[in-house]
Write a protein that holds these residues in place. Structure first.
Motif, PDB file in Angstrom:
ATOM      1  N   TYR A  64     -18.011  -9.315 -21.627  1.00 14.62           N
ATOM      2  CA  TYR A  64     -16.963  -8.318 -21.856  1.00 14.62           C
ATOM      3  C   TYR A  64     -16.431  -8.419 -23.291  1.00 14.62           C
ATOM      4  CZ  TYR A  64     -17.254  -8.677 -16.805  1.00 14.62           C
ATOM      5  OH  TYR A  64     -17.721  -8.725 -15.508  1.00 14.62           O
ATOM      6  N   ALA A  65     -16.371  -9.644 -23.798  1.00 18.91           N
ATOM      7  CA  ALA A  65     -15.884  -9.846 -25.157  1.00 18.91           C
ATOM      8  C   ALA A  65     -16.834  -9.217 -26.169  1.00 18.91           C
ATOM      9  CB  ALA A  65     -15.734 -11.350 -25.437  1.00 18.91           C
ATOM     10  N   TYR A  66     -18.140  -9.389 -25.955  1.00 18.40           N
ATOM     11  CA  TYR A  66     -19.104  -8.786 -26.884  1.00 18.40           C
ATOM     12  C   TYR A  66     -19.038  -7.254 -26.826  1.00 18.40           C
ATOM     13  CZ  TYR A  66     -21.297 -13.316 -27.847  1.00 18.40           C
ATOM     14  OH  TYR A  66     -21.548 -14.599 -28.262  1.00 18.40           O
ATOM     15  N   ALA A  67     -18.807  -6.693 -25.644  1.00 13.35           N
ATOM     16  CA  ALA A  67     -18.624  -5.248 -25.540  1.00 13.35           C
ATOM     17  C   ALA A  67     -17.404  -4.808 -26.350  1.00 13.35           C
ATOM     18  CB  ALA A  67     -18.460  -4.835 -24.078  1.00 13.35           C
ATOM     19  N   GLY A  68     -16.342  -5.621 -26.316  1.00 15.48           N
ATOM     20  CA  GLY A  68     -15.165  -5.319 -27.129  1.00 15.48           C
ATOM     21  C   GLY A  68     -15.453  -5.373 -28.617  1.00 15.48           C
ATOM     22  N   VAL A  69     -16.293  -6.322 -29.029  1.00 14.86           N
ATOM     23  CA  VAL A  69     -16.700  -6.379 -30.436  1.00 14.86           C
ATOM     24  C   VAL A  69     -17.377  -5.063 -30.839  1.00 14.86           C
ATOM     25  CG1 VAL A  69     -18.154  -7.539 -32.128  1.00 14.86           C
ATOM     26  CG2 VAL A  69     -16.936  -8.891 -30.429  1.00 14.86           C
ATOM     27  N   GLY A  70     -18.266  -4.572 -29.984  1.00 15.03           N
ATOM     28  CA  GLY A  70     -18.942  -3.313 -30.280  1.00 15.03           C
ATOM     29  C   GLY A  70     -17.965  -2.167 -30.437  1.00 15.03           C
ATOM     30  N   LEU A  71     -16.944  -2.132 -29.591  1.00 13.26           N
ATOM     31  CA  LEU A  71     -15.946  -1.070 -29.655  1.00 13.26           C
ATOM     32  C   LEU A  71     -15.144  -1.139 -30.953  1.00 13.26           C
ATOM     33  CD1 LEU A  71     -14.819   1.238 -27.836  1.00 13.26           C
ATOM     34  CD2 LEU A  71     -13.070  -0.383 -27.085  1.00 13.26           C
ATOM     35  N   PHE A  72     -14.728  -2.344 -31.347  1.00 11.82           N
ATOM     36  CA  PHE A  72     -13.898  -2.484 -32.543  1.00 11.82           C
ATOM     37  C   PHE A  72     -14.696  -2.353 -33.841  1.00 11.82           C
ATOM     38  CE2 PHE A  72     -10.782  -4.603 -29.687  1.00 11.82           C
ATOM     39  CZ  PHE A  72      -9.658  -3.886 -30.056  1.00 11.82           C
ATOM     40  N   ILE A  73     -15.950  -2.788 -33.843  1.00  6.30           N
ATOM     41  CA  ILE A  73     -16.718  -2.746 -35.085  1.00  6.30           C
ATOM     42  C   ILE A  73     -17.284  -1.353 -35.356  1.00  6.30           C
ATOM     43  CG2 ILE A  73     -19.073  -3.300 -34.282  1.00  6.30           C
ATOM     44  CD1 ILE A  73     -19.192  -5.369 -36.556  1.00  6.30           C
TER      45      ILE A  73
ATOM     46  N   ALA B 212     -10.529 -11.242 -32.458  1.00 10.54           N
ATOM     47  CA  ALA B 212      -9.975 -11.703 -31.185  1.00 10.54           C
ATOM     48  C   ALA B 212     -11.039 -11.703 -30.085  1.00 10.54           C
ATOM     49  CB  ALA B 212      -8.796 -10.815 -30.787  1.00 10.54           C
ATOM     50  N   CYS B 213     -11.878 -10.668 -30.062  1.00 11.24           N
ATOM     51  CA  CYS B 213     -12.935 -10.590 -29.046  1.00 11.24           C
ATOM     52  C   CYS B 213     -13.947 -11.708 -29.205  1.00 11.24           C
ATOM     53  CB  CYS B 213     -13.625  -9.229 -29.106  1.00 11.24           C
ATOM     54  SG  CYS B 213     -12.634  -7.863 -28.464  1.00 11.24           S
TER      55      CYS B 213
END
Length: 390
Positions: free
Chosen positions: A301-310, A288-289
């Motif tokens: 912000y989306a790439y930061a979310g990728v880091g959090l989820f991965i 989704a990010c």
């Protein structure tokens, strides 16, 4: 020695001091991997190298890492856990010292390979032992362990920035010294792994076991491809869609920082939810990010979310793997080595795709990989036994 035996008897492989030393070891391997890039200007000046030649140092380090994982896995049954880790620390110390004092580039490359062997041994040994060595808390402890790798990856470039690239030998020398110290910190590690938890035999026998292993290999390769792809191409994509170079670089640093934060944040969740549920949510979240990154203003912000989820995927998947394939002793080594190969191969392969479709397609290409990871996770969830929750 009494403390070691007590830890093992209780179903745990690590005394508290040994667990702390292991986290320090992951700070170390994070630092070692991260200093090669910032040290490139100093290496080029010292040995008169082209950019591509200077980049061989990190390539040889990763090559040694893959060989080290497979080599130490092959002899693990014949040596104790403490000896495996002591040998790995010794190779890391020798390799880092070699890079620091090498009089010419071929010897520096040989040293990088030797250090990579030790890197692979530490990465394989501690991940494998943490996956089985803390009972029901193993998933939580694996995330704590791998979060310390992120701390080292942040510290390494900071050390080079403080010293200056021309003083890279001091950074590698410090890593060698810390490796030597860690050789003395393996006494609190048990001598045998706890017996794997019983699991029902796969309904389709060896064939299904092989399919499950392939599924985990695909899961790890795809996730590391996304991880390396974002880290490698996020700055270029952000600059292309209108952000300054400074903002793009800062956003990429935040991405790596979120990977460290995410592993700490997931620790309490691992005590309540199964690894397969956590990984399914993570795969859906990062997909989704990446779709959100198609909107230029939201991309950082989306790439930061990728880091959090991965962040939790690598450490949280190992206990699931050990439960799904309790008698396949080499499975952990194969997925760890596959993840290293994925990290090396993904950026240039993505680069070829970007050449054909343009920089703005970076989120699309990464979404495809992430969606494939989500499909692999869902398939594995259906193909493996469900973990009991206390």
């Amino acid at each position: 020695m009494t403390e070691t035996l007590t830890a093992t008897a209780a179903g745990r492989l690590f005394s508290r001091p040994a667990a702390v030393a292991s986290c320090v070891a992951f700070v170390l391997i994070g630092m070692v991997q991260a200093v090669y890039g910032p040290a490139v200007p100093g290496l080029r000046e010292e040995f008169g190298l082209s950019p591509s030649a200077a980049g061989l140092g990190l390539s040889l380090h990763f090559t040694g890492g893959v060989v080290g994982v497979l080599a130490f896995n092959s002899i693990h049954a014949r040596i104790s856990n403490s000896r495996l880790l002591s040998a790995s620390y010794a190779l890391m110390a020798l390799g880092a010292l070699g890079v620091a004092v090498a009089p010419n580039w071929p010897l520096a490359l040989l040293a990088a390979f030797v250090g990579g062997l030790g890197f692979g041994g530490v990465d394989y040994g501690l991940n494998q032992l943490f996956a089985v060595g803390f009972g029901n808390r193993s998933t939580a402890m694996l995330n704590v362990l791998n979060a310390h790798f992120g701390i080292g990856a942040v510290l390494g470039p900071a050390v080079i920035a403080a010293l200056g690239p021309e003083n890279y030998p001091y950074a590698f020398g410090a890593c060698a010294l810390l490796s030597a110290v860690l050789m003395c910190c393996t006494r609190g590690i048990g001598t045998a792994e706890p017996a794997p938890a019983s699991a029902a035999a796969p309904a389709n026998g060896q064939r299904l076991l092989s399919r499950v292993l392939v599924g985990f290999l695909a899961l790890y390769i795809l996730n590391v491809a996304v991880e390396a792809g974002v880290g490698g191409w996020e700055p270029t994509h952000l600059e292309t869609v209108g952000f300054t170079a400074a903002v793009a670089a800062s956003a990429t640093s935040v991405y790596w920082l979120m990977m460290t934060v995410g592993r700490f944040l997931v620790v309490p969740l691992t005590l309540r939810y199964t690894p397969e549920l956590i990984l399914t949510v993570c795969a859906a979240g990062m997909t989704a990010c990446l779709l959100l990154a198609l909107i230029p203003g939201a991309a950082p912000y989306a790439y930061a979310g990728v880091g959090l989820f991965i962040a939790p995927v690598f450490p949280t998947g190992l206990p699931w793997l050990n439960r799904a394939l309790p008698h396949a002793r080499r499975a952990g080594a194969w997925v760890i080595s596959a993840s290293m190969i994925g990290g090396v191969a993904a950026p240039p392969l993505l680069g070829k795709g970007i050449e054909l479709s343009g920089i703005r397609a970076v989120p699309v290409l990464l979404t495809v990989l992430s969606a494939a990871s989500l499909l692999a996770t869902v398939w594995l969830k259906r193909a493996t036994p469900t973990a009991p929750q206390d």
